[in-house]
Design an enzyme around this catalytic site. Structure first.
Site, PDB file in Angstrom:
ATOM      1  N   THR A 296      -5.218  -7.768  10.819  1.00 17.45           N
ATOM      2  CA  THR A 296      -5.541  -6.497   9.868  1.00 17.45           C
ATOM      3  C   THR A 296      -5.046  -5.339  10.896  1.00 17.45           C
ATOM      4  O   THR A 296      -4.480  -4.427  10.384  1.00 17.45           O
ATOM      5  CB  THR A 296      -7.039  -6.450   9.920  1.00 17.45           C
TER       6      THR A 296
ATOM      7  N   LYS B 259       0.806  -1.148  -0.002  1.00 14.97           N
ATOM      8  CA  LYS B 259       0.015   0.028   0.148  1.00 14.97           C
ATOM      9  C   LYS B 259       0.588   1.319   0.031  1.00 14.97           C
ATOM     10  O   LYS B 259       2.109   1.421   0.170  1.00 14.97           O
ATOM     11  CB  LYS B 259      -0.987  -0.039   1.335  1.00 14.97           C
TER      12      LYS B 259
ATOM     13  N   ARG C 229      -1.678 -14.768   4.021  1.00  9.03           N
ATOM     14  CA  ARG C 229      -2.091 -14.135   5.131  1.00  9.03           C
ATOM     15  C   ARG C 229      -1.609 -14.176   6.520  1.00  9.03           C
ATOM     16  O   ARG C 229      -1.699 -13.392   7.199  1.00  9.03           O
ATOM     17  CB  ARG C 229      -3.774 -14.412   5.195  1.00  9.03           C
TER      18      ARG C 229
ATOM     19  N   ASN D  66      -1.609  -0.159   7.485  1.00  3.97           N
ATOM     20  CA  ASN D  66      -1.039  -1.477   7.711  1.00  3.97           C
ATOM     21  C   ASN D  66      -0.425  -2.013   6.397  1.00  3.97           C
ATOM     22  O   ASN D  66      -0.059  -3.174   6.405  1.00  3.97           O
ATOM     23  CB  ASN D  66      -2.410  -2.554   8.132  1.00  3.97           C
TER      24      ASN D  66
ATOM     25  N   TYR E 236     -12.353  -2.525  -3.039  1.00  8.88           N
ATOM     26  CA  TYR E 236     -12.687  -2.737  -1.616  1.00  8.88           C
ATOM     27  C   TYR E 236     -14.200  -2.670  -1.490  1.00  8.88           C
ATOM     28  O   TYR E 236     -14.986  -2.114  -0.590  1.00  8.88           O
ATOM     29  CB  TYR E 236     -12.092  -1.627  -0.748  1.00  8.88           C
TER      30      TYR E 236
ATOM     31  N   PHE F  85     -15.293   3.610   7.505  1.00  3.50           N
ATOM     32  CA  PHE F  85     -13.937   4.196   7.037  1.00  3.50           C
ATOM     33  C   PHE F  85     -13.629   4.021   5.693  1.00  3.50           C
ATOM     34  O   PHE F  85     -12.577   4.410   5.220  1.00  3.50           O
ATOM     35  CB  PHE F  85     -12.772   3.285   7.854  1.00  3.50           C
TER      36      PHE F  85
ATOM     37  N   GLU G   6      -8.907 -10.291  -7.726  1.00  2.00           N
ATOM     38  CA  GLU G   6      -8.203  -9.211  -7.756  1.00  2.00           C
ATOM     39  C   GLU G   6      -7.075  -9.052  -8.900  1.00  2.00           C
ATOM     40  O   GLU G   6      -6.737  -8.003  -9.205  1.00  2.00           O
ATOM     41  CB  GLU G   6      -7.822  -9.278  -6.274  1.00  2.00           C
TER      42      GLU G   6
ATOM     43  N   ARG H  32       2.912  -7.209   9.071  1.00  2.00           N
ATOM     44  CA  ARG H  32       2.246  -5.873   9.813  1.00  2.00           C
ATOM     45  C   ARG H  32       2.803  -6.017  11.318  1.00  2.00           C
ATOM     46  O   ARG H  32       3.012  -4.914  11.706  1.00  2.00           O
ATOM     47  CB  ARG H  32       0.803  -6.160   9.786  1.00  2.00           C
TER      48      ARG H  32
ATOM     49  N   HIS I 257      -1.501  -5.486   1.430  1.00  2.00           N
ATOM     50  CA  HIS I 257      -3.032  -6.182   1.315  1.00  2.00           C
ATOM     51  C   HIS I 257      -2.631  -7.721   0.633  1.00  2.00           C
ATOM     52  O   HIS I 257      -1.708  -7.895   0.119  1.00  2.00           O
ATOM     53  CB  HIS I 257      -3.805  -5.429   0.074  1.00  2.00           C
TER      54      HIS I 257
HETATM   55  P1  IDP Z   1      -7.448  -7.015   5.711  1.00  2.00           P
HETATM   56  O1  IDP Z   1      -6.687  -5.956   4.943  1.00  2.00           O
HETATM   57  O2  IDP Z   1      -6.738  -7.785   6.422  1.00  2.00           O
HETATM   58  O3  IDP Z   1      -8.164  -8.217   4.839  1.00  2.00           O
HETATM   59  P2  IDP Z   1     -10.338  -6.028   5.828  1.00  2.00           P
HETATM   60  O4  IDP Z   1     -11.119  -5.996   6.898  1.00  2.00           O
HETATM   61  O5  IDP Z   1     -10.426  -6.620   4.710  1.00  2.00           O
HETATM   62  O6  IDP Z   1      -8.659  -6.318   6.229  1.00  2.00           O
HETATM   63  O7  IDP Z   1     -10.134  -4.444   5.638  1.00  2.00           O
HETATM   64  C1  IDP Z   1      -9.343  -4.112   4.501  1.00  2.00           C
HETATM   65  C2  IDP Z   1      -8.559  -2.775   4.875  1.00  2.00           C
HETATM   66  O8  IDP Z   1      -9.281  -1.818   5.157  1.00  2.00           O
HETATM   67  C3  IDP Z   1      -7.615  -2.960   5.766  1.00  2.00           C
HETATM   68  O9  IDP Z   1      -6.408  -3.644   5.385  1.00  2.00           O
HETATM   69  C4  IDP Z   1      -7.265  -1.543   6.386  1.00  2.00           C
HETATM   70  O10 IDP Z   1      -6.405  -1.027   5.474  1.00  2.00           O
HETATM   71  C5  IDP Z   1      -8.754  -1.036   6.183  1.00  2.00           C
HETATM   72  N1  IDP Z   1      -9.419  -0.823   7.350  1.00  2.00           N
HETATM   73  C6  IDP Z   1     -10.287  -2.049   8.037  1.00  2.00           C
HETATM   74  N2  IDP Z   1     -10.563  -1.739   9.097  1.00  2.00           N
HETATM   75  C7  IDP Z   1     -10.295  -0.427   9.527  1.00  2.00           C
HETATM   76  C8  IDP Z   1     -10.861   0.373  10.318  1.00  2.00           C
HETATM   77  O11 IDP Z   1     -11.672   0.031  11.402  1.00  2.00           O
HETATM   78  N3  IDP Z   1     -10.481   1.586  10.339  1.00  2.00           N
HETATM   79  C9  IDP Z   1      -9.532   2.125   9.055  1.00  2.00           C
HETATM   80  N4  IDP Z   1      -9.009   1.290   8.186  1.00  2.00           N
HETATM   81  C10 IDP Z   1      -9.438   0.217   8.168  1.00  2.00           C
HETATM   82 MG    MG Z   2      -9.688  -8.081   3.316  1.00  2.00          MG
END
Ligand code: IDP
Ligand code: MG
Length: 236
Positions: free
Chosen positions: A178, A96, A172, A199, A136, A144, A213, A189, A202
């Protein structure tokens, strides 16, 4: 009959062939009877497609033999066991904008290379708002979401397609939770980030999303089919 099938480091047992469970790290997906799915033809989610199942790399002759032998004896044909031997998947990994700005591109690529996965596509890319929203789309209703789209479009990203046995769940695990504060040390991470909204990397959450994707972020001709020299040293 007791059957064991390993999926990307997560093993599940079944006391009969009627029930079968597989999980990816983080998000879970599919609980199906593998035999009925296999015989229904449309798509065994363990594989990119049915056609690939029967057009395996010639070097994997042991698997071909297993399929051929099993096919002549329907009573002992266990497609999920074949799947556990030969579950080649693809996953979309993306550094990212914060990962690029902080100079972690090489570090992140290196983690997947060292593990033994195969890089099939790689590019530095400025993502549009539309692409970020499509990528997304499942999170569209989250509060968010607008900030997430701003974050992903705030600078260049590095797009990658990786291939390997169990690569989706394994990636993963390498990436970690996350929320980086909950991610284990040793994960990307866990080692390199502190906030969910920053973070740095992806990873696709299922083989289906890996395909979706990769198709979204790469154009035809940007992916390369090749055989790494180390292939015989990675798999028996
Ligand atoms: P992942 O990347 O671990 O699969 P997801 O739940 O799919 O997590 O969320 C996608 C991305 O959205 C996260 O990697 C993060 O960048 C962002 N994200 C998820 N939850 C939050 C939040 O509560 N606040 C801000 N950003 C979030
Ligand atoms: Mg995800």
């Amino acid at each position: 009959m007791e059957a064991l099938a390993a999926f990307g480091g997560v093993a599940s047992t079944s006391s009969s062939l009627g029930r079968f469970t597989a999980k990816t790290t983080g998000d879970s997906y599919y609980t199906q009877n593998p035999i009925s799915r296999f015989s229904r033809k449309p798509h065994l989610s363990a594989f990119p497609s049915n056609s690939q199942l029967f057009s395996l790399n010639p070097s994997h002759s042991n698997v071909k033999t297993l399929i051929r032998r099993s096919s002549t004896k329907p009573g002992i044909f266990l497609p999920h066991l074949v799947a556990s031997l030969e579950q080649i998947e693809e996953t979309y990994i993306m550094v990212k904008p914060d990962g690029v700005q902080r100079g972690f591109v090489g570090e992140i690529i290196s983690r997947f290379e060292k593990k033994g996965f195969k890089l099939k596509g790689l590019k530095l890319f400025q993502c549009s708002k539309e692409l970020a929203e499509e990528h997304y789309k499942d999170l569209k209703e989250k509060p968010f979401f607008p900030k997430l789209v701003d974050y992903i479009t705030s600078g260049p990203v590095v797009c990658m397609a990786w291939e390997g046995v169990g690569v989706v769940a394994s990636a993963r695990k390498l990436i970690g939770s996350t929320n980086p504060l909950q991610a284990e040390p040793g994960t990307i991470r866990g080692d390199l980030a502190v906030q969910t909204g920053r973070n740095i990397v992806h990873g696709s959450d299922s083989p289906e999303n890996g395909k979706r994707e990769i198709a979204l972020w790469f154009k035809e001709g940007e992916l390369v089919e090749w055989t790494p020299a180390q292939a015989p040293w990675l798999r028996e």
